[in-house]
Scaffold this motif. Structure first.
Motif, PDB file in Angstrom:
ATOM      1  N   PHE A  30       0.844  -1.198   0.000  1.00  0.00           N
ATOM      2  CA  PHE A  30       0.000   0.000   0.000  1.00  0.00           C
ATOM      3  C   PHE A  30       0.880   1.250   0.000  1.00  0.00           C
ATOM      4  CE2 PHE A  30      -3.284  -2.945   1.176  1.00  0.00           C
ATOM      5  CZ  PHE A  30      -4.469  -2.357   0.748  1.00  0.00           C
ATOM      6  N   ALA A  33      -2.431   4.455   2.387  1.00  0.00           N
ATOM      7  CA  ALA A  33      -3.538   4.065   3.264  1.00  0.00           C
ATOM      8  C   ALA A  33      -3.052   3.719   4.664  1.00  0.00           C
ATOM      9  CB  ALA A  33      -4.286   2.877   2.672  1.00  0.00           C
ATOM     10  N   GLN A  37      -7.786   2.308   7.043  1.00  0.00           N
ATOM     11  CA  GLN A  37      -8.219   2.406   5.649  1.00  0.00           C
ATOM     12  C   GLN A  37      -7.982   1.092   4.911  1.00  0.00           C
ATOM     13  OE1 GLN A  37      -5.873   5.929   4.621  1.00  0.00           O
ATOM     14  NE2 GLN A  37      -7.766   7.102   4.317  1.00  0.00           N
ATOM     15  N   SER A 197     -11.375   5.098  10.274  1.00  0.00           N
ATOM     16  CA  SER A 197     -10.593   5.692   9.181  1.00  0.00           C
ATOM     17  C   SER A 197     -10.591   7.210   9.279  1.00  0.00           C
ATOM     18  CB  SER A 197     -11.154   5.269   7.816  1.00  0.00           C
ATOM     19  OG  SER A 197     -10.963   3.890   7.601  1.00  0.00           O
ATOM     20  N   PHE A 202      -8.655   7.668  -1.305  1.00  0.00           N
ATOM     21  CA  PHE A 202      -7.688   6.614  -1.581  1.00  0.00           C
ATOM     22  C   PHE A 202      -7.065   6.815  -2.954  1.00  0.00           C
ATOM     23  CE2 PHE A 202     -11.229   4.855   0.891  1.00  0.00           C
ATOM     24  CZ  PHE A 202     -10.564   4.374   2.014  1.00  0.00           C
ATOM     25  N   ASP A 206      -3.869   2.134  -4.105  1.00  0.00           N
ATOM     26  CA  ASP A 206      -4.325   1.544  -2.845  1.00  0.00           C
ATOM     27  C   ASP A 206      -5.669   0.843  -3.007  1.00  0.00           C
ATOM     28  OD1 ASP A 206      -2.067   2.340  -1.573  1.00  0.00           O
ATOM     29  OD2 ASP A 206      -2.963   3.989  -0.454  1.00  0.00           O
TER      30      ASP A 206
END
Length: 286
Positions: A30, A33, A37, A197, A202, A206
């Motif tokens: 990732f 994030a 998330q 979150s 995003f 991701d």
């Protein structure tokens, strides 16, 4: 999707373990994030894949099957969702090898919980395998005090413990269908992700990683293992599930050059020996 039920159980278990083994590598991939998330993206894509499977398999009976599972499935889903959190968090703060070796101790925790909760006797083989596994964990956790991954190891321990609790729930409710429990676990995980979150913005990269983590890694893995376990002897399941334990550290080593400390390899080898020893025990949890 009924064709999955015609595939030999051991093949499904091997493929399921192979799918799960990519979790650490994907989480490492990732870009921006956060942990929560990642959990949200994983859970959303997981639920989409699971609903597709449920509708394709049970068709118009999907809602009825979920509803008929009742309170035990909700409780099982809650317990499983806590494992989802522990997996993402621990993979983010300790090595992949640490996490998967600790996860593999679930057969030992099953014996311990079975003794206290179901009053099942622990054989001599089980007793020694539990001691071996605990010794392996002690080596890994003890070394983590100096390497800074202690918290990750402790969080990872929640995964086999929660899995054992889930099995106890299933054994107390023998008619419980695992599929609705998995469904509820996805619902709970989405709720956690929505609440915790920081934002819902995003990157496209991701989102793609979230898809890989939720569908091929988690959904395919869990579905194959759930179906494969139905027709595979319990003595074989633990050995076949070592696929995840063996491959997960390899992916991050080959692609990300993540090399675990020597103590983790030693502790992991001890745990694997304990699992193989436990698999020879005739008094397996059915």
């Amino acid at each position: 999707m009924q064709f999955l039920y015609n595939i030999p159980g051991y093949i499904l278990l091997l493929f399921g373990g192979f799918c799960l083994s990519w979790g650490g590598f994907i989480i490492r991939s990732f870009e921006e994030a956060t942990v929560w998330q990642i959990l949200l993206l994983r859970s959303v894509f997981f639920m989409i894949a699971l609903m597709f499977f449920l509708i394709a398999t049970y068709k118009k009976n999907t809602i009825k099957i979920i509803k008929d599972a009742g309170y035990p499935a909700v409780l099982g889903g809650l317990v499983m969702s806590l494992s989802f959190i522990a997996f993402v968090v621990s993979m983010s703060i300790t090595t992949v090898a640490n996490v998967v070796f600790i996860i593999s101790t679930q057969t030992m925790f099953l014996a311990i919980f079975g003794y206290f909760y179901l009053k099942e006797k622990v054989s001599l083989i089980s007793f020694f395998s539990i001691l071996l596994a605990m010794g392996g964990i002690t080596i890994m956790v003890g070394d983590s005090l100096s390497t800074g991954s202690f918290l990750g190891n402790i969080v990872a321990l929640a995964i086999p413990i929660n899995f054992s609790i889930l099995v106890m729930i299933i054994r107390k409710n023998k008619n419980l269908d695992m599929v609705p429990a998995i469904f509820y676990s996805g619902i709970f995980s989405i709720i956690y992700g929505l609440i915790l979150s920081e934002s819902f913005v995003f990157t496209s990269h991701d989102i793609l990683m979230g898809f890989f983590l939720g569908v091929p890694q988690l959904a395919f893995g869990f579905i194959c293992i759930t179906i494969g376990s139905r027709t595979t002897p319990s003595t074989t399941i633990g050995l076949l599930m070592l696929t995840e334990t063996l491959f997960a550290p390899i992916w991050v080593w080959v692609f990300l050059n993540e090399i675990p400390p020597f103590s983790v390899l030693i502790g992991g080898c001890i745990i694997i020996i304990a699992i193989i020893l436990k698999s020879q025990d005739k008094k397996q949890l059915s």
